[in-house]
Design a protein around this motif. Structure first.
Motif, short mmCIF file in Angstrom:
data_model
loop_
_atom_site.label_atom_id
_atom_site.label_comp_id
_atom_site.label_asym_id
_atom_site.label_seq_id
_atom_site.Cartn_x
_atom_site.Cartn_y
_atom_site.Cartn_z
N PRO A 96 0.81 -1.23 0.00
CA PRO A 96 0.00 0.00 0.00
C PRO A 96 0.84 1.28 0.00
O PRO A 96 0.42 2.29 -0.57
N ILE A 97 2.01 1.24 0.61
CA ILE A 97 2.88 2.43 0.61
C ILE A 97 3.41 2.69 -0.80
O ILE A 97 3.34 3.80 -1.31
N PHE A 98 3.93 1.64 -1.43
CA PHE A 98 4.55 1.79 -2.74
C PHE A 98 3.50 1.99 -3.84
O PHE A 98 3.55 2.98 -4.57
N PHE A 99 2.57 1.07 -3.96
CA PHE A 99 1.60 1.11 -5.05
C PHE A 99 0.38 1.99 -4.74
O PHE A 99 -0.14 2.66 -5.63
N GLY A 100 -0.09 1.95 -3.51
CA GLY A 100 -1.28 2.72 -3.15
C GLY A 100 -0.99 4.20 -3.00
O GLY A 100 -1.57 5.04 -3.67
N ALA A 101 -0.05 4.52 -2.10
CA ALA A 101 0.30 5.93 -1.84
C ALA A 101 1.32 6.46 -2.83
O ALA A 101 1.55 7.67 -2.89
N LYS A 102 1.97 5.56 -3.57
CA LYS A 102 3.01 5.94 -4.55
C LYS A 102 4.16 6.68 -3.89
O LYS A 102 4.74 7.59 -4.46
N LYS A 103 4.48 6.27 -2.68
CA LYS A 103 5.56 6.88 -1.91
C LYS A 103 6.79 5.97 -2.00
O LYS A 103 7.06 5.15 -1.12
N THR A 104 7.53 6.11 -3.09
CA THR A 104 8.65 5.20 -3.34
C THR A 104 9.79 5.38 -2.34
O THR A 104 10.45 4.41 -1.98
N GLN A 105 10.03 6.60 -1.88
CA GLN A 105 11.09 6.81 -0.90
C GLN A 105 10.70 6.22 0.45
O GLN A 105 11.50 5.54 1.09
N LEU A 106 9.48 6.46 0.90
CA LEU A 106 9.01 5.87 2.14
C LEU A 106 9.03 4.34 2.05
O LEU A 106 9.43 3.66 2.99
N ALA A 107 8.63 3.82 0.90
CA ALA A 107 8.66 2.36 0.69
C ALA A 107 10.09 1.83 0.78
O ALA A 107 10.32 0.73 1.29
#
Length: 171
Positions: A96-107
């Motif tokens: 959900p962080i990477f694909f859902g929120a699109k937050k690649t750095q947080l992921a």
């Protein structure tokens, strides 16, 4: 045929978060992810489900062996199983962080926590049942590839930040 329900449940448990994450982010895989710049070592999209199914089944069975051989939740397996539960929660949160929120750095930060807890779990499992510890080797290897992939995607595809949005609005 006699079914070993504790083993079956342990094998199925890791898949729950995997299925939920896949369902929740499926549309972004076909749109957002497909449009990202990806490195040459990116596995084909279809391979991710196959690899994760094998990994989840292996670590799930490993958890059963540790539970069985380590005295359950009240025995020496208590800490290893708690670290494993932490690892699963972190693992399930990555999609959900990477694909859902699109937050690649947080992921990227988060996948490093996944890797650290996977290594810790593998070591702790090994102390109770060496085969259970060895079952974490493919998982840790795949996390290495996934981390490198996450890093390259983050570096090659700058995220839109609130600062950029404000800057655009000010112009």
């Amino acid at each position: 045929m006699v079914v070993n329900w504790p083993a079956a449940g342990a094998v199925l448990l890791p898949h729950i978060g995997g299925f939920a994450g896949a369902i929740a982010t499926r549309s972004n895989v076909e749109t957002w992810y497909k449009g990202l710049q990806k490195p040459c070592f990116t596995p084909p999209t279809w391979s991710f489900g196959c690899v994760w199914s094998g990994i989840y089944s292996g670590i799930g069975y490993a958890s059963y062996m540790v539970w069985r051989d380590g005295g359950g939740f009240e025995g020496e397996a208590r800490l290893p199983l708690a670290v494993y539960a932490t690892n699963l929660a972190l693992n399930w949160a990555w999609t959900p962080i990477f694909f859902g929120a699109k937050k690649t750095q947080l992921a990227l930060y988060e996948i490093n926590l996944i890797t650290a807890t996977a290594v810790a779990t593998g070591v702790l499992f090994y102390k109770i049942n060496p085969i259970a510890g060895y079952l974490f080797i493919p998982y840790i290897a795949w996390l290495g590839l996934a981390t490198a992939l996450n890093y390259k995607i983050w570096k090659d595809n700058p995220e839109e930040t609130d600062d950029k949005i404000v800057e655009i609005k000010d112009k």
